[in-house]
Scaffold this motif. Structure first.
Motif, mmCIF file in Angstrom:
data_model
loop_
_atom_site.group_PDB
_atom_site.id
_atom_site.type_symbol
_atom_site.label_atom_id
_atom_site.label_comp_id
_atom_site.label_asym_id
_atom_site.label_seq_id
_atom_site.Cartn_x
_atom_site.Cartn_y
_atom_site.Cartn_z
ATOM 1 N N THR A 4 30.823 42.462 45.898
ATOM 2 C CA THR A 4 30.043 43.405 45.122
ATOM 3 C C THR A 4 30.572 43.443 43.709
ATOM 4 O O THR A 4 31.627 43.976 43.454
ATOM 5 C CB THR A 4 30.110 44.817 45.725
ATOM 6 O OG1 THR A 4 29.755 44.737 47.102
ATOM 7 C CG2 THR A 4 29.173 45.755 45.007
ATOM 8 N N ARG A 5 29.874 42.793 42.778
ATOM 9 C CA ARG A 5 30.280 42.835 41.381
ATOM 10 C C ARG A 5 29.868 44.162 40.752
ATOM 11 O O ARG A 5 30.528 44.683 39.901
ATOM 12 C CB ARG A 5 29.665 41.669 40.605
ATOM 13 C CG ARG A 5 30.216 40.326 41.028
ATOM 14 C CD ARG A 5 31.727 40.302 40.895
ATOM 15 N NE ARG A 5 32.268 39.056 41.367
ATOM 16 C CZ ARG A 5 32.564 38.034 40.591
ATOM 17 N NH1 ARG A 5 32.411 38.125 39.304
ATOM 18 N NH2 ARG A 5 33.070 36.940 41.093
ATOM 19 N N MET A 57 34.245 43.702 37.589
ATOM 20 C CA MET A 57 35.471 42.963 37.279
ATOM 21 C C MET A 57 35.214 42.014 36.118
ATOM 22 O O MET A 57 34.160 41.377 36.049
ATOM 23 C CB MET A 57 35.922 42.141 38.498
ATOM 24 C CG MET A 57 37.181 41.312 38.255
ATOM 25 S SD MET A 57 37.568 40.206 39.652
ATOM 26 C CE MET A 57 36.254 38.973 39.482
ATOM 27 N N THR A 58 36.174 41.933 35.201
ATOM 28 C CA THR A 58 36.091 40.982 34.098
ATOM 29 C C THR A 58 37.429 40.262 33.959
ATOM 30 O O THR A 58 38.471 40.793 34.342
ATOM 31 C CB THR A 58 35.751 41.671 32.764
ATOM 32 O OG1 THR A 58 36.749 42.663 32.478
ATOM 33 C CG2 THR A 58 34.379 42.332 32.818
ATOM 34 N N ALA A 104 38.939 45.203 46.710
ATOM 35 C CA ALA A 104 40.078 44.321 46.476
ATOM 36 C C ALA A 104 39.632 43.099 45.690
ATOM 37 O O ALA A 104 38.527 42.589 45.883
ATOM 38 C CB ALA A 104 40.715 43.890 47.796
ATOM 39 N N VAL A 105 40.494 42.645 44.778
ATOM 40 C CA VAL A 105 40.278 41.381 44.069
ATOM 41 C C VAL A 105 41.110 40.321 44.791
ATOM 42 O O VAL A 105 42.323 40.471 44.947
ATOM 43 C CB VAL A 105 40.710 41.477 42.597
ATOM 44 C CG1 VAL A 105 40.552 40.116 41.907
ATOM 45 C CG2 VAL A 105 39.893 42.544 41.871
ATOM 46 N N VAL A 106 40.451 39.277 45.236
ATOM 47 C CA VAL A 106 41.100 38.230 46.031
ATOM 48 C C VAL A 106 41.032 36.901 45.289
ATOM 49 O O VAL A 106 40.002 36.550 44.707
ATOM 50 C CB VAL A 106 40.423 38.107 47.414
ATOM 51 C CG1 VAL A 106 41.018 36.958 48.215
ATOM 52 C CG2 VAL A 106 40.564 39.418 48.180
ATOM 53 N N LEU A 207 38.344 34.106 41.516
ATOM 54 C CA LEU A 207 38.642 35.524 41.769
ATOM 55 C C LEU A 207 37.354 36.223 42.207
ATOM 56 O O LEU A 207 36.313 36.090 41.554
ATOM 57 C CB LEU A 207 39.189 36.192 40.510
ATOM 58 C CG LEU A 207 40.497 35.635 39.968
ATOM 59 C CD1 LEU A 207 40.848 36.293 38.646
ATOM 60 C CD2 LEU A 207 41.628 35.820 40.971
ATOM 61 N N SER A 208 37.425 36.953 43.303
ATOM 62 C CA SER A 208 36.256 37.653 43.834
ATOM 63 C C SER A 208 36.599 39.117 44.057
ATOM 64 O O SER A 208 37.680 39.447 44.540
ATOM 65 C CB SER A 208 35.826 37.017 45.172
ATOM 66 O OG SER A 208 35.533 35.641 45.015
#
Length: 213
Positions: A4-5, A57-58, A104-106, A207-208
């Motif tokens: 989910t961006r 996220m950027t 979470a950023v993975v 990165l997701s």
């Protein structure tokens, strides 16, 4: 698990109608209008509109990361660098976040491939990282991911699994505490066998941002 961006919520809007009336000129006999003329009240309740908050996220502008040899020893060749700053911003209100939700950023690295010979590769299990939380405007509900070592251990005790689906930044499940902006980067360390073939190698770190409940 779903990526989910941004998080979008439905917003209701009310379209108002304008009612215009034209009067008839000329006198009217009293017996032609026994009830007289009356006004009709027209009302409309227009709700305020607002833009739903978002989770996004950027990654800071960059030209890539060039790893340089640093810290090689008898057990491994080591090449280090720094991941560009990653920013996660949550502008949602507590009411817009489902109970128990967290994010979470993975990070996932692809295989390193030599430019002069695609048959020469270095697996993502040889790339490790050590995330650093740079800033956090939430109430402390966000933390950097755990350090991950190359498959050739760096001796720090970090899991020697490489960069294969590892957390860079994560929130808790307390929605009210997650709101704000957090920034993180990471020290990168590629540790290869000492007999690794010479060449220029390239990999991609994806990165997701995952939103989960």
């Amino acid at each position: 698990m779903r990526i989910t961006r941004t998080t979008r919520l439905l917003a209701a809007s009310v379209l108002g109608l304008t009612l215009a009336g034209a009067g008839l000129a000329g006198p009217a006999a009293a017996d032609d209008d026994p009830a007289g003329t009356g006004g009709i009240d027209v009302s409309v309740n227009i709700q305020s509109t607002s833009t739903p908050g978002q989770l996004s996220m950027t990654v800071a502008d960059n030209t890539g990361v060039s790893l340089e040899e640093n810290g090689s020893d008898a057990t491994a060749r080591q090449f280090t660098g720094t991941l560009p700053t990653v920013t996660v911003t949550d502008t949602r209100t507590p009411e817009e976040i489902p109970a128990g939700e967290y994010w979470a950023v993975v990070g996932q690295a692809s295989q390193f491939v030599a430019t002069d010979d695609p048959a020469k590769t270095i697996g993502p299990e040889y790339l490790g990282w050590r995330p650093h939380l740079l800033s956090d405007s939430s109430t402390g509900a966000v933390s950097a991911g755990e350090p991950i070592s190359s498959a050739i251990s760096d001796g720090t005790g970090a899991p020697a699994v490489g960069l294969q689906g590892q957390e860079l930044l994560a929130s808790t499940a307390n929605s009210a505490d997650e709101i704000g902006t957090s920034q993180v980067n990471a020290d990168l360390a590629l540790r290869t066998p000492v007999d690794v073939a010479a060449g220029e190698y390239h990999s991609t770190i994806t990165l997701s941002l995952f939103n989960q409940s």
